[in-house]
Design an enzyme around this catalytic site. Sequence first.
Site, mmCIF file in Angstrom:
data_model
loop_
_atom_site.group_PDB
_atom_site.id
_atom_site.type_symbol
_atom_site.label_atom_id
_atom_site.label_comp_id
_atom_site.label_asym_id
_atom_site.label_seq_id
_atom_site.Cartn_x
_atom_site.Cartn_y
_atom_site.Cartn_z
ATOM 1 N N ASP A 175 -3.200 2.032 0.644
ATOM 2 C CA ASP A 175 -1.889 2.325 0.064
ATOM 3 C C ASP A 175 -1.216 1.222 -0.717
ATOM 4 O OD1 ASP A 175 -2.653 4.258 1.792
ATOM 5 O OD2 ASP A 175 -0.725 4.469 2.769
ATOM 6 N N GLU A 410 -5.032 -1.572 14.077
ATOM 7 C CA GLU A 410 -5.111 -0.910 12.768
ATOM 8 C C GLU A 410 -5.764 -1.850 11.749
ATOM 9 O OE1 GLU A 410 -1.197 0.060 11.421
ATOM 10 O OE2 GLU A 410 -1.876 1.303 9.747
HETATM 11 C C1 9WN Z 1 0.581 6.889 4.454
HETATM 12 C C2 9WN Z 1 -2.907 6.803 8.703
HETATM 13 C C3 9WN Z 1 -2.727 6.236 7.309
HETATM 14 C C4 9WN Z 1 -4.071 5.863 6.664
HETATM 15 C C5 9WN Z 1 -3.886 5.067 5.390
HETATM 16 C C6 9WN Z 1 -2.944 3.889 5.671
HETATM 17 C C7 9WN Z 1 -1.610 4.383 6.229
HETATM 18 C C8 9WN Z 1 0.266 5.929 5.604
HETATM 19 C C9 9WN Z 1 1.470 5.023 5.793
HETATM 20 O O1 9WN Z 1 -1.870 5.103 7.426
HETATM 21 O O2 9WN Z 1 -0.957 5.209 5.286
HETATM 22 O O3 9WN Z 1 -0.410 7.836 4.320
HETATM 23 O O4 9WN Z 1 2.477 5.526 6.318
HETATM 24 O O5 9WN Z 1 1.429 3.870 5.405
HETATM 25 O O6 9WN Z 1 -2.767 3.099 4.543
HETATM 26 O O7 9WN Z 1 -5.145 4.635 4.920
HETATM 27 O O8 9WN Z 1 -4.804 7.024 6.386
HETATM 28 O O9 9WN Z 1 -3.707 5.959 9.474
#
Ligand code: 9WN
Length: 448
Positions: A175, A410
Amino acid sequence: MSADLWKSAASVLDGNWAHDHMVPSRRLYPHQWSWDAAFIAIGLAYVNPTRAWRDLRSLFEAQWPDGRVPHIVFDPLTAEGDYFPGPAFWDVPAYGNRPARGSTGLVQPPMHAIAAWEVYRRAASHGARCAHEAGEQLKWLYPRLVAQQEYLTGRRDTGGRGLASIVHPWESGLDNSPSWDAAMSGVPADLGLLDRYRRRDLQVADAAHRPTDVDYARYLGLVINYRDGGYEDAGLAHRHAFLVECPSFNAILAAAELALVHIAAVVGADPMIHRRRARRITEAISTHLYDERTATFRSRDVRTGTLSPARCVSGLMPLLLPDLPREQAEAIMAEAASPRFGLPGTTGLPVPSYDRTAPGFDTLRYWRGPIWINVNWLLRRGMLVHGYRGEAEDLREAMVRLVHDSGHYEYFHPETGAGIGAPMFSWTAALSLDLLADRSVPAYAKAA
Ligand code: 9WN
């Protein structure tokens, strides 16, 4: 060490199961996420294959009629306030037999054919009866996986180059990566949005790890624009401020076609279509996303036609593709071994998400430096595809060591290896199981 890690990984996955799907993290991400479900299924296959298939099916039951698989499927039992932006913000209309506000309208990298194939392979190794049952799951999934690919290679080819475009950084799964900075600088940042909507991530995570307010305002603005256009893709090039072709997203797209070659053979469909599509996407990545001057893969801004100046872990992902020209595969290995990423041989750690030598390298902010297990898992797979067995084994050991020593976080500090972000994170646990259990080479690897 392996027995402890196995036990703790299995218990994280037990704790994160929510009636018919897995949450990435109970506190930070209390719904179902698309590419997480794929990584999770790969690991669940070892400890609870029934849940692995259930998780994939729950996700695909939320597939849109146009083939897109939403990046979040909202759990109706989770309160609106427990995640932002939640169901009301996305305001997705009802479709098929799904109620309104059941998902987002964005996608994530199509990891699912790879996951389905891995779960099947694992089941098939247990004999004919398990193979038959898993084959039935593949039969249900196959047309849905094909529809997902067709959506991405069709409506999402906004640049007309045979590559899928992402319309939001969240679609990349990486992201907050510096890969989007150049394209994001042209996206208006309406900071007033942050007065109207409260960021929930800052209540449950450290602000130093999360995107800045300016970036967050841009993220929200992009969602609003896509949402207000009915999540339609036609004409996006003229009305959307962010359209990018990402080497990681597209490498996964092509690798999914390679997994579909095998799935098609099991379900009695034509594998050759997928072989050809994989070649076409690989060629497009190789031609349009490779910067000859620096011998690296970069993301391309569809609106300006320029390659991003940032060297990110996404640029290493085309190694997944067996048809990549040899010199490009070698260039990726050279980049991964360089001080910019530093394979475990030099650092003892898996590779970071961003160039260690770049001025903006940030040890804490997510996707701008920290180490993630899922992209390292993909990199190792790419190494196996191209026959770099020694490097793949070093990377496998470094990942196992890191998660064993620091926990199922994470992401991890790229200098100390300390766990950061959400603890008890599902894909870290799931992929640890796969790394402990399975040293095998993907079925489509090049002959050594
Ligand atoms: C937005 C869930 C997700 C992952 C992504 C990570 C993060 C979300 C956030 O978490 O994104 O989708 O709220 O930041 O970057 O890779 O799928 O684990």
